[in-house]
Design a protein around this motif. Structure first.
Motif, PDB file in Angstrom:
ATOM      1  N   ALA A  68       0.845  -1.198   0.000  1.00 11.30           N
ATOM      2  CA  ALA A  68       0.000   0.000   0.000  1.00 11.30           C
ATOM      3  C   ALA A  68       0.880   1.248   0.000  1.00 11.30           C
ATOM      4  O   ALA A  68       1.765   1.410   0.815  1.00 11.30           O
ATOM      5  CB  ALA A  68      -0.911  -0.011   1.227  1.00 11.30           C
ATOM      6  N   GLY A  69       0.611   2.143  -0.911  1.00 12.65           N
ATOM      7  CA  GLY A  69       1.374   3.376  -0.995  1.00 12.65           C
ATOM      8  C   GLY A  69       2.649   3.258  -1.796  1.00 12.65           C
ATOM      9  O   GLY A  69       3.282   4.269  -2.106  1.00 12.65           O
ATOM     10  N   LYS A  70       3.050   2.025  -2.130  1.00 14.79           N
ATOM     11  CA  LYS A  70       4.290   1.823  -2.889  1.00 14.79           C
ATOM     12  C   LYS A  70       4.024   1.649  -4.376  1.00 14.79           C
ATOM     13  O   LYS A  70       4.938   1.772  -5.185  1.00 14.79           O
ATOM     14  CB  LYS A  70       5.028   0.589  -2.358  1.00 14.79           C
ATOM     15  CG  LYS A  70       5.386   0.654  -0.886  1.00 14.79           C
ATOM     16  CD  LYS A  70       6.542   1.591  -0.631  1.00 14.79           C
ATOM     17  CE  LYS A  70       7.857   0.975  -1.013  1.00 14.79           C
ATOM     18  NZ  LYS A  70       9.011   1.791  -0.613  1.00 14.79           N
ATOM     19  N   THR A  71       2.804   1.349  -4.733  1.00 16.17           N
ATOM     20  CA  THR A  71       2.444   1.196  -6.146  1.00 16.17           C
ATOM     21  C   THR A  71       1.103   1.846  -6.403  1.00 16.17           C
ATOM     22  O   THR A  71       0.227   1.826  -5.540  1.00 16.17           O
ATOM     23  CB  THR A  71       2.370  -0.292  -6.559  1.00 16.17           C
ATOM     24  OG1 THR A  71       1.340  -0.929  -5.800  1.00 16.17           O
ATOM     25  CG2 THR A  71       3.687  -1.006  -6.308  1.00 16.17           C
ATOM     26  N   PHE A  72       0.926   2.423  -7.587  1.00 20.51           N
ATOM     27  CA  PHE A  72      -0.344   3.033  -7.950  1.00 20.51           C
ATOM     28  C   PHE A  72      -0.374   3.233  -9.456  1.00 20.51           C
ATOM     29  O   PHE A  72       0.661   3.148 -10.130  1.00 20.51           O
ATOM     30  CB  PHE A  72      -0.552   4.377  -7.234  1.00 20.51           C
ATOM     31  CG  PHE A  72       0.582   5.347  -7.418  1.00 20.51           C
ATOM     32  CD1 PHE A  72       0.606   6.225  -8.501  1.00 20.51           C
ATOM     33  CD2 PHE A  72       1.633   5.387  -6.516  1.00 20.51           C
ATOM     34  CE1 PHE A  72       1.655   7.107  -8.676  1.00 20.51           C
ATOM     35  CE2 PHE A  72       2.685   6.264  -6.689  1.00 20.51           C
ATOM     36  CZ  PHE A  72       2.706   7.132  -7.760  1.00 20.51           C
ATOM     37  N   ALA A  73      -1.552   3.481  -9.987  1.00 19.45           N
ATOM     38  CA  ALA A  73      -1.716   3.713 -11.414  1.00 19.45           C
ATOM     39  C   ALA A  73      -2.256   5.122 -11.633  1.00 19.45           C
ATOM     40  O   ALA A  73      -3.068   5.622 -10.846  1.00 19.45           O
ATOM     41  CB  ALA A  73      -2.669   2.687 -12.025  1.00 19.45           C
ATOM     42  N   ILE A  74      -1.780   5.763 -12.708  1.00 19.00           N
ATOM     43  CA  ILE A  74      -2.212   7.118 -13.062  1.00 19.00           C
ATOM     44  C   ILE A  74      -2.637   7.107 -14.526  1.00 19.00           C
ATOM     45  O   ILE A  74      -1.949   6.533 -15.374  1.00 19.00           O
ATOM     46  CB  ILE A  74      -1.081   8.143 -12.850  1.00 19.00           C
ATOM     47  CG1 ILE A  74      -0.734   8.247 -11.362  1.00 19.00           C
ATOM     48  CG2 ILE A  74      -1.471   9.506 -13.393  1.00 19.00           C
ATOM     49  CD1 ILE A  74       0.386   9.221 -11.065  1.00 19.00           C
ATOM     50  N   ALA A  75      -3.745   7.754 -14.826  1.00 24.99           N
ATOM     51  CA  ALA A  75      -4.214   7.838 -16.205  1.00 24.99           C
ATOM     52  C   ALA A  75      -3.259   8.694 -17.026  1.00 24.99           C
ATOM     53  O   ALA A  75      -2.911   9.810 -16.638  1.00 24.99           O
ATOM     54  CB  ALA A  75      -5.618   8.431 -16.257  1.00 24.99           C
ATOM     55  N   ALA A  76      -2.805   8.172 -18.149  1.00 27.20           N
ATOM     56  CA  ALA A  76      -1.854   8.878 -19.010  1.00 27.20           C
ATOM     57  C   ALA A  76      -2.609   9.691 -20.046  1.00 27.20           C
ATOM     58  O   ALA A  76      -2.792   9.279 -21.182  1.00 27.20           O
ATOM     59  CB  ALA A  76      -0.921   7.880 -19.688  1.00 27.20           C
ATOM     60  N   GLN A  77      -3.065  10.869 -19.634  1.00 25.60           N
ATOM     61  CA  GLN A  77      -3.804  11.752 -20.542  1.00 25.60           C
ATOM     62  C   GLN A  77      -2.925  12.944 -20.882  1.00 25.60           C
ATOM     63  O   GLN A  77      -2.382  13.604 -19.999  1.00 25.60           O
ATOM     64  CB  GLN A  77      -5.108  12.220 -19.892  1.00 25.60           C
ATOM     65  CG  GLN A  77      -6.064  11.074 -19.544  1.00 25.60           C
ATOM     66  CD  GLN A  77      -7.271  11.558 -18.790  1.00 25.60           C
ATOM     67  OE1 GLN A  77      -7.381  12.733 -18.488  1.00 25.60           O
ATOM     68  NE2 GLN A  77      -8.185  10.646 -18.485  1.00 25.60           N
ATOM     69  N   SER A  78      -2.764  13.195 -22.140  1.00 27.01           N
ATOM     70  CA  SER A  78      -1.879  14.283 -22.571  1.00 27.01           C
ATOM     71  C   SER A  78      -2.398  15.630 -22.075  1.00 27.01           C
ATOM     72  O   SER A  78      -3.592  15.882 -22.045  1.00 27.01           O
ATOM     73  CB  SER A  78      -1.793  14.302 -24.097  1.00 27.01           C
ATOM     74  OG  SER A  78      -3.072  14.488 -24.655  1.00 27.01           O
ATOM     75  N   GLY A  79      -1.469  16.488 -21.653  1.00 22.37           N
ATOM     76  CA  GLY A  79      -1.812  17.826 -21.222  1.00 22.37           C
ATOM     77  C   GLY A  79      -2.329  17.911 -19.805  1.00 22.37           C
ATOM     78  O   GLY A  79      -2.722  18.978 -19.359  1.00 22.37           O
TER      79      GLY A  79
END
Length: 472
Positions: A45-56
């Motif tokens: 927990a807190g060591k891995t996460f996902a982020i949406a790769a949206q330009s801008g």
């Protein structure tokens, strides 16, 4: 801590050695609190996460999602916090390489994840498990980009990181390298003798080579242990050459050689080809999105030749998205091309079953050893692939030359045979003419009479024979 080999920056190890010794001697108290919720908290927990790769978008303020989150957006990038000492097995304080490898495989298999980013700040660590993590990161199923998270990428940490498509430093003060192997141990023999303790070590008659490198080293003979270290160093070097490929700069006369164990600040590491430029999390996510947008197995352009001394070798500087909440740099050195390890090959979602075969991708033939060729063929045998073998082009060229020489020799033999047969045919024509056969003079053999000597039974018979001869 004592049962495995380590690839770790010695300064970090020296600083923590008193803590390790106090723990081993039982003087370091381990405090636990069963009521403390943090003790049972998942270390992931807190060591891995996902982020949406949206330009801008401003990635720093975007929501962070878990892999199993049903609201995980499409085209997300999985981020792993890979800071700290490299260990094989996870514990209450850190994630091990085994767990990192599992998480990366899960991300590669996730339909909404387009690639991964590793945030690295590590002095290195345990050798065991590092090559496996390198193989997983280098797997070309999806892109992987690493960022030195304002700190250190040394030894084992660089080993697994060089399998990434791109490596960025976040600050000029970041240090990268320490590619090498060494060993250090304490000899407490004299201290034990002063305490009146004498140690006896007895080996079986059938175990003369057991622990010999270590035993010889205690006697000042380090040849065997150096040989063992050289093998590990060769494996480290092979991984770096494989992962970085043509981006590595050949050591110039009098200049630093990256394989001698040096640690370099970011600017020099870029110059030597150890990393690709400056960047931050936003840079890495943008690069993953760029690589993911390319068709799988798409050919990449060759790296340009090095500029001459009069040429301009200054990398292109590009602007990064603004980030008001971060002190990270606002410029990035953009590498000239994507890494050539995006090869088209069949891979398993749970790793590469043909590590040796795929590992030879991009390696110059002259640098591939017989052992690697044998290992690759062993993988073919394991998959019951018959009638196929991996051989060196050098051997193939030698075989072609041998066949050509043999064909030339056979042609020469055929020519000589024809000349001989033609000469015999010509001689046969002359042999049928008068006088072709020489006149022979037959020699009359004289008859040779052999007189056998008489044999007498007694002396009296001999005397009578003699008298008879005289009378005749």
């Amino acid at each position: 801590m004592l049962r495995t080999l380590w690839c770790i920056e010695p300064i970090w190890a020296e600083q923590h050695l008193p803590l390790v010794q106090s723990f081993l001697s039982g003087q370091f108290p381990i405090q636990t609190n069963e009521d403390d919720e943090t003790q049972t908290q998942d270390p992931i927990a807190g060591k891995t996460f996902a982020i949406a790769a949206q330009s801008g978008s401003n990635y720093a303020v975007q929501n962070r999602y878990a892999l199993d989150d049903p609201e995980l957006p499409d085209n997300s990038v999985y981020v792993l916090d890979m800071r700290g000492v490299v260990v094989k097995e996870s514990n209450c304080c850190s994630i091990g390489t085994e767990e990192y490898a599992r998480l990366i495989r899960q991300a590669y298999a996730h339909e909404k994840i387009i690639g991964c980013v590793g945030l690295v700040d590590s002095p290195g660590g345990q050798l065991s498990g590092t090559p496996t993590l390198y193989d997983v990161i280098r797997d070309p199923i999806k892109p992987f980009v690493v960022v030195v998270n304002e700190g250190l990428m040394a030894s084992a940490a660089y080993w697994y990181s060089c399998g990434a498509d791109y490596i960025y430093a976040s600050q000029q003060t970041d240090q990268i390298g320490s590619i090498g192997v060494y060993i250090e141990f304490d000899d407490a023999t004299e201290a034990r003798e002063k305490m009146g303790i004498k140690r006896h070590t007895i080996y079986s008659d059938r175990s003369s080579q057991k622990n010999r490198p270590f035993r010889d080293a205690k006697e000042g003979k380090t040849e065997l242990i150096r040989e063992d270290l050289n093998q590990a160093a060769d494996l480290f070097r092979a991984a770096v050459e494989q992962g970085r490929g043509k981006r590595l700069k050949v050591a110039k006369k009098g200049g630093p050689d990256v394989f001698e164990g040096g640690l370099f600040y970011a600017g020099k590491a870029i110059e030597l080809g150890l990393i690709d430029g400056y960047g931050n999390l936003e840079t890495a996510i943008a690069k993953v999105a760029e690589l993911a947008s390319k068709p799988k197995g798409e050919a990449v352009e060759e790296l340009p030749d090095d500029h001459d001394e009069t040429g301009d070798n200054t990398p292109e500087v590009v602007d990064l998205p603004d980030n008001d909440d971060s002190d990270e740099p606002t410029a990035s050195v953009e590498p000239t091309t994507s890494q050539s390890n995006l090869i088209s090959t069949t891979m398993s979602l749970f790793g590469n079953p043909h590590k040796v075969l795929s590992g030879l991708a991009g390696v110059e033939g002259s640098k591939i050893t017989n052992e690697q060729l044998n290992a690759a063929n062993a993988e073919l045998d394991a998959e019951k692939i018959t009638g196929v073998r991996v051989i060196s082009t050098t051997y193939l060229e030698q075989a072609k030359q041998s066949i050509a020489a043999l064909n030339q020799k056979n042609a020469e033999v055929e020519t000589l045979t024809k000349e001989r047969d033609d000469a015999r045919a010509e001689a046969a024509k002359f042999g049928s003419q008068p006088g072709a056969q020489p006149t022979k003079s037959e020699k009359v053999e004289e008859k040779i009479t052999t007189v056998e000597k008489d044999t007498y039974i007694s002396q009296t018979d001999a005397d009578l024979a003699a008298m008879k001869a005289q009378m005749q």
